[in-house]
Design a protein around this motif. Structure first.
Motif, mmCIF file in Angstrom:
data_model
loop_
_atom_site.group_PDB
_atom_site.id
_atom_site.type_symbol
_atom_site.label_atom_id
_atom_site.label_comp_id
_atom_site.label_asym_id
_atom_site.label_seq_id
_atom_site.Cartn_x
_atom_site.Cartn_y
_atom_site.Cartn_z
ATOM 1 N N LEU A 1 1.132 -1.238 0.295
ATOM 2 C CA LEU A 1 -0.188 -0.044 -0.141
ATOM 3 C C LEU A 1 0.758 1.406 -0.175
ATOM 4 O O LEU A 1 0.816 2.499 -0.954
ATOM 5 C CB LEU A 1 -0.854 -0.065 1.568
ATOM 6 N N ILE A 2 1.635 1.456 0.932
ATOM 7 C CA ILE A 2 2.412 2.578 1.002
ATOM 8 C C ILE A 2 3.240 3.004 -0.071
ATOM 9 O O ILE A 2 4.448 3.880 -0.363
ATOM 10 C CB ILE A 2 2.757 2.571 2.393
ATOM 11 N N GLY B 1 -10.354 -6.746 0.735
ATOM 12 C CA GLY B 1 -10.340 -6.992 -0.471
ATOM 13 C C GLY B 1 -11.312 -5.577 -1.114
ATOM 14 O O GLY B 1 -11.234 -5.372 -2.177
ATOM 15 N N LEU B 2 -11.698 -4.508 -0.528
ATOM 16 C CA LEU B 2 -12.803 -3.500 -0.760
ATOM 17 C C LEU B 2 -12.149 -2.562 -1.718
ATOM 18 O O LEU B 2 -11.134 -1.593 -0.867
ATOM 19 C CB LEU B 2 -13.322 -3.480 0.750
ATOM 20 N N PRO B 3 -12.143 -1.868 -2.695
ATOM 21 C CA PRO B 3 -12.297 -0.443 -2.842
ATOM 22 C C PRO B 3 -12.921 0.986 -3.204
ATOM 23 O O PRO B 3 -13.568 0.346 -2.257
ATOM 24 C CB PRO B 3 -12.443 -1.020 -4.453
ATOM 25 N N LEU B 4 -12.821 1.724 -2.679
ATOM 26 C CA LEU B 4 -11.820 2.952 -1.859
ATOM 27 C C LEU B 4 -11.994 4.022 -2.536
ATOM 28 O O LEU B 4 -11.282 4.240 -3.487
ATOM 29 C CB LEU B 4 -10.891 3.094 -1.098
ATOM 30 N N VAL B 5 -13.494 4.967 -2.266
ATOM 31 C CA VAL B 5 -13.184 6.437 -2.785
ATOM 32 C C VAL B 5 -12.683 7.121 -1.676
ATOM 33 O O VAL B 5 -13.526 7.249 -0.337
ATOM 34 C CB VAL B 5 -14.761 7.001 -3.629
ATOM 35 N N VAL B 6 -11.881 7.939 -1.825
ATOM 36 C CA VAL B 6 -11.093 8.606 -0.852
ATOM 37 C C VAL B 6 -11.239 9.989 -0.608
ATOM 38 O O VAL B 6 -10.595 10.893 -1.460
ATOM 39 C CB VAL B 6 -9.669 8.571 -0.325
ATOM 40 N N ALA B 7 -12.241 10.819 0.205
ATOM 41 C CA ALA B 7 -12.280 12.350 0.164
ATOM 42 C C ALA B 7 -11.023 12.698 1.563
ATOM 43 O O ALA B 7 -12.454 13.285 2.755
ATOM 44 C CB ALA B 7 -13.394 13.119 0.164
ATOM 45 N N ALA C 1 -6.240 0.692 -6.380
ATOM 46 C CA ALA C 1 -6.867 0.172 -5.607
ATOM 47 C C ALA C 1 -8.357 1.343 -5.539
ATOM 48 O O ALA C 1 -9.411 0.694 -4.133
ATOM 49 C CB ALA C 1 -6.219 0.098 -3.924
ATOM 50 N N GLY C 2 -8.389 2.406 -5.750
ATOM 51 C CA GLY C 2 -9.460 3.251 -5.050
ATOM 52 C C GLY C 2 -9.215 4.842 -6.167
ATOM 53 O O GLY C 2 -8.266 5.002 -6.857
ATOM 54 N N VAL C 3 -10.180 5.372 -6.142
ATOM 55 C CA VAL C 3 -10.011 6.767 -6.437
ATOM 56 C C VAL C 3 -10.320 8.131 -5.437
ATOM 57 O O VAL C 3 -11.189 8.147 -4.646
ATOM 58 C CB VAL C 3 -11.273 7.430 -7.020
ATOM 59 N N ARG C 4 -8.898 9.177 -5.789
ATOM 60 C CA ARG C 4 -9.324 10.275 -4.975
ATOM 61 C C ARG C 4 -10.426 10.950 -5.468
ATOM 62 O O ARG C 4 -10.182 11.901 -6.882
ATOM 63 C CB ARG C 4 -7.630 11.050 -4.370
ATOM 64 N N VAL C 5 -10.458 12.110 -4.006
ATOM 65 C CA VAL C 5 -12.337 13.096 -4.485
ATOM 66 C C VAL C 5 -12.074 14.318 -3.871
ATOM 67 O O VAL C 5 -11.223 13.965 -2.630
ATOM 68 C CB VAL C 5 -13.015 12.506 -4.420
ATOM 69 N N ARG C 6 -12.778 15.073 -3.878
ATOM 70 C CA ARG C 6 -12.131 16.304 -2.919
ATOM 71 C C ARG C 6 -13.177 16.621 -1.921
ATOM 72 O O ARG C 6 -14.333 16.041 -2.527
ATOM 73 C CB ARG C 6 -12.348 17.831 -4.090
ATOM 74 N N PHE C 7 -12.830 16.438 -1.002
ATOM 75 C CA PHE C 7 -13.885 16.703 0.441
ATOM 76 C C PHE C 7 -14.194 18.157 0.328
ATOM 77 O O PHE C 7 -15.492 17.971 0.298
ATOM 78 C CB PHE C 7 -12.769 16.321 2.019
ATOM 79 N N ALA D 1 -6.608 -4.720 -7.446
ATOM 80 C CA ALA D 1 -5.296 -3.879 -6.568
ATOM 81 C C ALA D 1 -5.431 -4.278 -4.658
ATOM 82 O O ALA D 1 -4.415 -4.437 -4.183
ATOM 83 C CB ALA D 1 -5.512 -1.785 -7.155
ATOM 84 N N ALA D 2 -6.538 -4.103 -4.409
ATOM 85 C CA ALA D 2 -7.588 -4.082 -3.473
ATOM 86 C C ALA D 2 -7.290 -5.576 -3.030
ATOM 87 O O ALA D 2 -6.094 -5.176 -1.485
ATOM 88 C CB ALA D 2 -8.839 -3.796 -3.525
ATOM 89 N N ARG D 3 -7.764 -6.328 -4.012
ATOM 90 C CA ARG D 3 -7.252 -7.453 -3.091
ATOM 91 C C ARG D 3 -5.913 -8.242 -3.364
ATOM 92 O O ARG D 3 -5.477 -9.361 -2.465
ATOM 93 C CB ARG D 3 -8.634 -8.464 -4.285
#
Length: 423
Positions: free
Chosen positions: A185-186, A323-329, A347-353, A377-379
């Protein structure tokens, strides 16, 4: 073993699993930190030594109203100047008392509980860093060197104030750094790009981290009950998505939650959004959604298809552990770094908060639900977490630390002693 923690659920939760594993192996464990905040987070009967409980005389303000409205560099400056440094000062006497009373062989100190390493060095005790967020591990200030210098000066001033020697960083133990994540991940850049260390955790690729960095992945322990949940209302015919801004940031979502509701309307025929939010901010919840103030997150995750969250390290790692994909704000602090890690790992998509739009949230949720690359990717990260070993691996590494001298009563303060050695 003595766990030194700040009054933050996300920093306490991983220690619960590690402490339970150690106790199962016959070790005595205790915690020290602000007792009023920690007591509800710990299992019944836990041994807790008060340290740094807030009163009118001190000024540490973790999660307070002033911090809630700050973003970016202003939030980071507030975190250090108004929260972490005052918290360290407030905790020092209580941590000293805890060490002298409990007499631990080893201390496990959260990166944001700076009093722990100061006291450990004072008593000549080995100590491990508990890195419950990976942000500090990947050199977060490379792009903002002046900010990094400012933080280092604040830490140096604290050491001098406490009579401790300079030239060391209480955020990083020279003995053991427990990272509740993995390089999957990192990334594998490491804190020193010139180092040639190979990460030996069973996560499948080499890195540039020192060998005393132990990437153990998430550690799941017992949580306080979150109340009843309407399990029967989960719709098996639609994808299910948890929406959560975590414990500290939920009150900052006044403008975010309406955008979530509009995105949920657009997805209503195919996705059921489960919103964890304060009732007074959530608005009018349509019947195709579920809403609760708090949800049993760990129990809910196996029933989900994706997570929309603020980028809190624990929430992100818990979602990826299933194994869950993310939307991250991301809102503030380490969250933009964690959001970037999720996006760069695929593993996910970044959006604005701050300026969240319903159409942007709709597109991001559609992407993580429909594009199999995000789930793959999440898995992949999920597999690295499982291989890392979690609480059992953390306990293994802690057991290998040589015990220090059993502390006895001593004068307060953190001035160096003959047992004290620099990192």
């Amino acid at each position: 073993m003595l766990f030194v923690v700040p009054p933050l659920a996300g920093h306490v939760n991983p220690t619960l699993a590690v402490a339970a594993e150690l106790a199962a192996r016959g070790h005595q464990v205790a915690w020290t930190g602000p007792a009023a905040a920690l007591a509800p987070l710990l299992p019944t009967g836990s041994l807790l030594y008060p340290a740094g409980d807030r009163d009118a005389a001190d000024g540490h303000d973790l999660g307070g109203a002033r911090w809630r409205d700050l973003r970016g560099i202003a939030a980071l400056r507030f975190l250090w100047a108004e929260a972490l440094i005052p918290l360290a000062r407030a905790m020092l006497p209580g941590v000293h008392t805890a060490v002298e009373t409990f007499r631990p062989d080893v201390m496990v100190c959260d990166q944001q509980a700076l009093a722990g390493p100061l006291v450990a060095r004072r008593h000549g005790l080995p100590w491990a860093t508990s890195a419950t967020t990976s942000a500090e591990i990947i050199r977060p200030f490379d792009d903002f060197p002046k900010v990094g210098e400012w933080v280092n000066l604040r830490i140096a001033a604290l050491l001098a104030e406490c009579g401790a020697p300079g030239g060391w960083d209480p955020r990083f133990s020279p003995h053991l750094v427990l990272v509740f994540s993995t390089p999957a991940l990192i990334g594998d850049g490491g804190p020193e790009r010139t180092a040639a260390h190979v990460q030996d955790a069973a996560n499948g690729f080499a890195g540039r981290y020192p060998p005393h960095y132990a990437f153990v992945g998430p550690a799941f322990g017992a949580r306080p009950p979150a109340g009843d949940f309407p399990w029967r209302r989960l719709d098996p015919g639609r994808a299910r998505v948890l929406v959560s801004l975590g414990t500290l940031n939920r009150a900052a979502g006044a403008r975010f939650y309406p955008a979530v509701l509009r995105a949920a309307d657009a997805l209503a025929d195919r996705a059921q959004l489960i919103l964890a939010a304060p009732a007074d901010l959530a608005g009018d919840i349509p019947p195709h959604m579920l809403h609760q103030e708090y949800v049993p997150q760990l129990q809910l995750l196996p029933h989900l298809d994706a997570v929309l969250c603020h980028g809190g390290h624990n929430t992100v790692c818990e979602a990826l552990a299933y194994g869950l994909p993310l939307v991250v704000a991301p809102v503030r602090d380490d969250q933009p770094i964690v959001a970037r890690q999720v996006a760069e790992a695929g593993a996910g998509v970044r959006v604005r908060f701050g300026r969240a739009r319903a159409d942007e949230l709709h597109q991001a949720l559609t992407a993580v639900l429909d594009d199999p690359a995000h789930r793959r990717a999440a898995r992949r990260i999920q597999a690295s977490f499982a291989a890392a070993g979690g609480a059992a691996t953390a306990a293994d590494r802690l057991e290998k630390l040589p015990p220090g001298p059993r502390p006895g009563p001593s004068a307060p303060g953190t001035a160096p002693t003959q047992n004290e050695k620099g990192p």
